[in-house]
Design a protein around this motif. Structure first.
Motif, PDB file in Angstrom:
ATOM      1  N   SER A  90       1.085   9.793   2.438  1.00  0.00           N
ATOM      2  CA  SER A  90       0.010  10.070   3.418  1.00  0.00           C
ATOM      3  C   SER A  90      -0.827  11.007   3.565  1.00  0.00           C
ATOM      4  O   SER A  90      -1.591  10.983   4.406  1.00  0.00           O
ATOM      5  CB  SER A  90       0.693   9.110   4.393  1.00  0.00           C
ATOM      6  OG  SER A  90       0.403   8.866   5.211  1.00  0.00           O
ATOM      7  N   GLU A  91       0.584  11.943   4.164  1.00  0.00           N
ATOM      8  CA  GLU A  91       0.210  13.485   4.241  1.00  0.00           C
ATOM      9  C   GLU A  91      -0.945  13.937   3.058  1.00  0.00           C
ATOM     10  O   GLU A  91      -2.046  14.264   4.013  1.00  0.00           O
ATOM     11  CB  GLU A  91       0.912  14.041   4.381  1.00  0.00           C
ATOM     12  CG  GLU A  91       2.477  13.682   5.287  1.00  0.00           C
ATOM     13  CD  GLU A  91       3.270  14.936   5.644  1.00  0.00           C
ATOM     14  OE1 GLU A  91       3.909  15.688   4.852  1.00  0.00           O
ATOM     15  OE2 GLU A  91       4.125  14.195   6.355  1.00  0.00           O
ATOM     16  N   PHE A  92      -1.242  13.268   2.385  1.00  0.00           N
ATOM     17  CA  PHE A  92      -1.948  14.363   0.961  1.00  0.00           C
ATOM     18  C   PHE A  92      -3.065  13.454   1.515  1.00  0.00           C
ATOM     19  O   PHE A  92      -4.354  13.917   1.309  1.00  0.00           O
ATOM     20  CB  PHE A  92      -0.930  13.148   0.530  1.00  0.00           C
ATOM     21  CG  PHE A  92      -2.611  13.379  -1.516  1.00  0.00           C
ATOM     22  CD1 PHE A  92      -2.757  15.243  -1.746  1.00  0.00           C
ATOM     23  CD2 PHE A  92      -2.633  13.049  -2.203  1.00  0.00           C
ATOM     24  CE1 PHE A  92      -4.050  15.764  -2.804  1.00  0.00           C
ATOM     25  CE2 PHE A  92      -4.298  13.161  -3.409  1.00  0.00           C
ATOM     26  CZ  PHE A  92      -4.273  14.361  -2.828  1.00  0.00           C
ATOM     27  N   LEU A  93      -3.343  11.953   1.624  1.00  0.00           N
ATOM     28  CA  LEU A  93      -4.826  11.780   1.442  1.00  0.00           C
ATOM     29  C   LEU A  93      -5.051  11.507   3.913  1.00  0.00           C
ATOM     30  O   LEU A  93      -6.319  12.092   2.843  1.00  0.00           O
ATOM     31  CB  LEU A  93      -4.066  10.739   2.171  1.00  0.00           C
ATOM     32  CG  LEU A  93      -3.864   9.634   0.927  1.00  0.00           C
ATOM     33  CD1 LEU A  93      -3.654   7.502   0.966  1.00  0.00           C
ATOM     34  CD2 LEU A  93      -5.570   9.363  -0.610  1.00  0.00           C
ATOM     35  N   LEU A  94      -4.876  12.660   3.786  1.00  0.00           N
ATOM     36  CA  LEU A  94      -5.252  12.965   5.469  1.00  0.00           C
ATOM     37  C   LEU A  94      -5.337  14.173   5.087  1.00  0.00           C
ATOM     38  O   LEU A  94      -6.550  15.253   5.922  1.00  0.00           O
ATOM     39  CB  LEU A  94      -3.947  13.048   5.882  1.00  0.00           C
ATOM     40  CG  LEU A  94      -3.582  11.738   6.666  1.00  0.00           C
ATOM     41  CD1 LEU A  94      -2.486  11.471   7.953  1.00  0.00           C
ATOM     42  CD2 LEU A  94      -5.084  11.072   7.555  1.00  0.00           C
ATOM     43  N   ARG A  95      -4.794  15.540   4.299  1.00  0.00           N
ATOM     44  CA  ARG A  95      -4.898  16.457   3.596  1.00  0.00           C
ATOM     45  C   ARG A  95      -6.690  16.287   2.782  1.00  0.00           C
ATOM     46  O   ARG A  95      -7.367  17.244   2.932  1.00  0.00           O
ATOM     47  CB  ARG A  95      -4.831  17.257   2.759  1.00  0.00           C
ATOM     48  CG  ARG A  95      -3.434  17.959   3.636  1.00  0.00           C
ATOM     49  CD  ARG A  95      -2.939  18.934   3.025  1.00  0.00           C
ATOM     50  NE  ARG A  95      -2.407  18.960   1.566  1.00  0.00           N
ATOM     51  CZ  ARG A  95      -1.097  17.849   1.299  1.00  0.00           C
ATOM     52  NH1 ARG A  95      -0.351  17.361   2.030  1.00  0.00           N
ATOM     53  NH2 ARG A  95      -0.621  17.299   0.070  1.00  0.00           N
ATOM     54  N   MET A 154       0.618  -1.302  -0.406  1.00  0.00           N
ATOM     55  CA  MET A 154       0.113  -0.084  -0.338  1.00  0.00           C
ATOM     56  C   MET A 154       0.829   1.108   0.151  1.00  0.00           C
ATOM     57  O   MET A 154       1.700   1.699   0.844  1.00  0.00           O
ATOM     58  CB  MET A 154      -0.759   0.263   1.299  1.00  0.00           C
ATOM     59  CG  MET A 154      -1.780  -1.575   1.462  1.00  0.00           C
ATOM     60  SD  MET A 154      -3.192  -0.805   0.310  1.00  0.00           S
ATOM     61  CE  MET A 154      -4.167  -1.299   1.908  1.00  0.00           C
ATOM     62  N   ARG A 155       0.694   2.014  -0.724  1.00  0.00           N
ATOM     63  CA  ARG A 155       1.137   3.339  -0.972  1.00  0.00           C
ATOM     64  C   ARG A 155       1.524   4.354   0.116  1.00  0.00           C
ATOM     65  O   ARG A 155       2.251   4.416   0.694  1.00  0.00           O
ATOM     66  CB  ARG A 155       0.867   4.064  -2.319  1.00  0.00           C
ATOM     67  CG  ARG A 155       1.673   4.780  -2.607  1.00  0.00           C
ATOM     68  CD  ARG A 155       1.346   5.429  -3.911  1.00  0.00           C
ATOM     69  NE  ARG A 155       1.874   7.501  -3.794  1.00  0.00           N
ATOM     70  CZ  ARG A 155       1.929   7.987  -4.581  1.00  0.00           C
ATOM     71  NH1 ARG A 155       0.731   8.045  -5.710  1.00  0.00           N
ATOM     72  NH2 ARG A 155       3.026   9.017  -5.028  1.00  0.00           N
ATOM     73  N   ALA A 156       0.183   4.239   0.397  1.00  0.00           N
ATOM     74  CA  ALA A 156       0.687   4.898   1.859  1.00  0.00           C
ATOM     75  C   ALA A 156       1.258   4.747   3.037  1.00  0.00           C
ATOM     76  O   ALA A 156       1.364   5.859   4.673  1.00  0.00           O
ATOM     77  CB  ALA A 156      -1.510   5.495   2.559  1.00  0.00           C
ATOM     78  N   ARG A 157       0.913   3.507   3.052  1.00  0.00           N
ATOM     79  CA  ARG A 157       2.266   3.214   4.214  1.00  0.00           C
ATOM     80  C   ARG A 157       3.567   3.671   4.656  1.00  0.00           C
ATOM     81  O   ARG A 157       4.211   3.323   4.399  1.00  0.00           O
ATOM     82  CB  ARG A 157       2.002   1.596   4.390  1.00  0.00           C
ATOM     83  CG  ARG A 157       0.514   1.065   4.586  1.00  0.00           C
ATOM     84  CD  ARG A 157       0.465  -0.718   5.323  1.00  0.00           C
ATOM     85  NE  ARG A 157      -0.726  -0.984   5.684  1.00  0.00           N
ATOM     86  CZ  ARG A 157      -0.829  -2.088   5.080  1.00  0.00           C
ATOM     87  NH1 ARG A 157      -0.375  -3.185   5.415  1.00  0.00           N
ATOM     88  NH2 ARG A 157      -2.279  -2.410   5.677  1.00  0.00           N
ATOM     89  N   THR A 158       4.237   3.297   2.555  1.00  0.00           N
ATOM     90  CA  THR A 158       5.705   3.623   2.476  1.00  0.00           C
ATOM     91  C   THR A 158       5.639   4.622   1.514  1.00  0.00           C
ATOM     92  O   THR A 158       6.791   5.080   1.948  1.00  0.00           O
ATOM     93  CB  THR A 158       6.214   2.428   1.387  1.00  0.00           C
ATOM     94  OG1 THR A 158       4.941   2.512   0.181  1.00  0.00           O
ATOM     95  CG2 THR A 158       5.631   1.103   1.943  1.00  0.00           C
ATOM     96  N   ASP A 159       5.497   5.590   1.656  1.00  0.00           N
ATOM     97  CA  ASP A 159       5.313   6.939   1.038  1.00  0.00           C
ATOM     98  C   ASP A 159       4.315   8.199   2.101  1.00  0.00           C
ATOM     99  O   ASP A 159       3.189   8.541   1.972  1.00  0.00           O
ATOM    100  CB  ASP A 159       4.920   7.394   0.001  1.00  0.00           C
ATOM    101  CG  ASP A 159       5.024   8.182  -1.084  1.00  0.00           C
ATOM    102  OD1 ASP A 159       5.146   9.913  -0.415  1.00  0.00           O
ATOM    103  OD2 ASP A 159       4.442   8.732  -2.267  1.00  0.00           O
ATOM    104  N   GLN A 160       5.745   8.730   2.686  1.00  0.00           N
ATOM    105  CA  GLN A 160       4.780   9.357   3.961  1.00  0.00           C
ATOM    106  C   GLN A 160       4.154  10.910   2.893  1.00  0.00           C
ATOM    107  O   GLN A 160       2.787  11.428   3.679  1.00  0.00           O
ATOM    108  CB  GLN A 160       6.062  10.037   4.013  1.00  0.00           C
ATOM    109  CG  GLN A 160       5.762  10.923   5.644  1.00  0.00           C
ATOM    110  CD  GLN A 160       5.068  10.721   6.811  1.00  0.00           C
ATOM    111  OE1 GLN A 160       4.939   9.157   6.944  1.00  0.00           O
ATOM    112  NE2 GLN A 160       4.343  11.319   7.488  1.00  0.00           N
TER     113      GLN A 160
END
Length: 84
Positions: A10-15, A1-7
């Motif tokens: 992951s921050e983009f998804l949270l926004r 999963m990209r969100a686990r390995t790409d900080q």
């Protein structure tokens, strides 16, 4: 999963998250946030196709789809009743 390995991803998804209702986000709140004025625009293809709700679990996708489909069906029944 990209969100686990790409900080940064992951921050983009949270926004992308919508406003919280108390401590949780209800499905109704998500639908209202992404599809404001849905009942007025339910027959407008452009309005519907320019919006999307992202979910990480298929069960969440299924629940959201079921809720949205029921909203479309209510509008359809209302429109049919008006034309009869």
């Amino acid at each position: 999963m990209r969100a686990r390995t790409d900080q940064s991803f992951s921050e983009f998804l949270l926004r992308l998250t919508v406003k919280h209702c108390y401590d949780a986000i209800s499905e109704e709140s998500i639908i209202k946030e992404i599809f404001p004025s849905l009942q007025e625009n339910v027959t407008t293809t452009k309005y519907v196709t320019e919006r999307a709700i992202l979910a990480s679990i298929n069960a969440h996708v299924d629940n959201l789809n079921d809720k949205l489909i029921s909203l479309f069906q209510v509008k359809s029944r209302y429109l049919i009743a008006l034309t009869q």
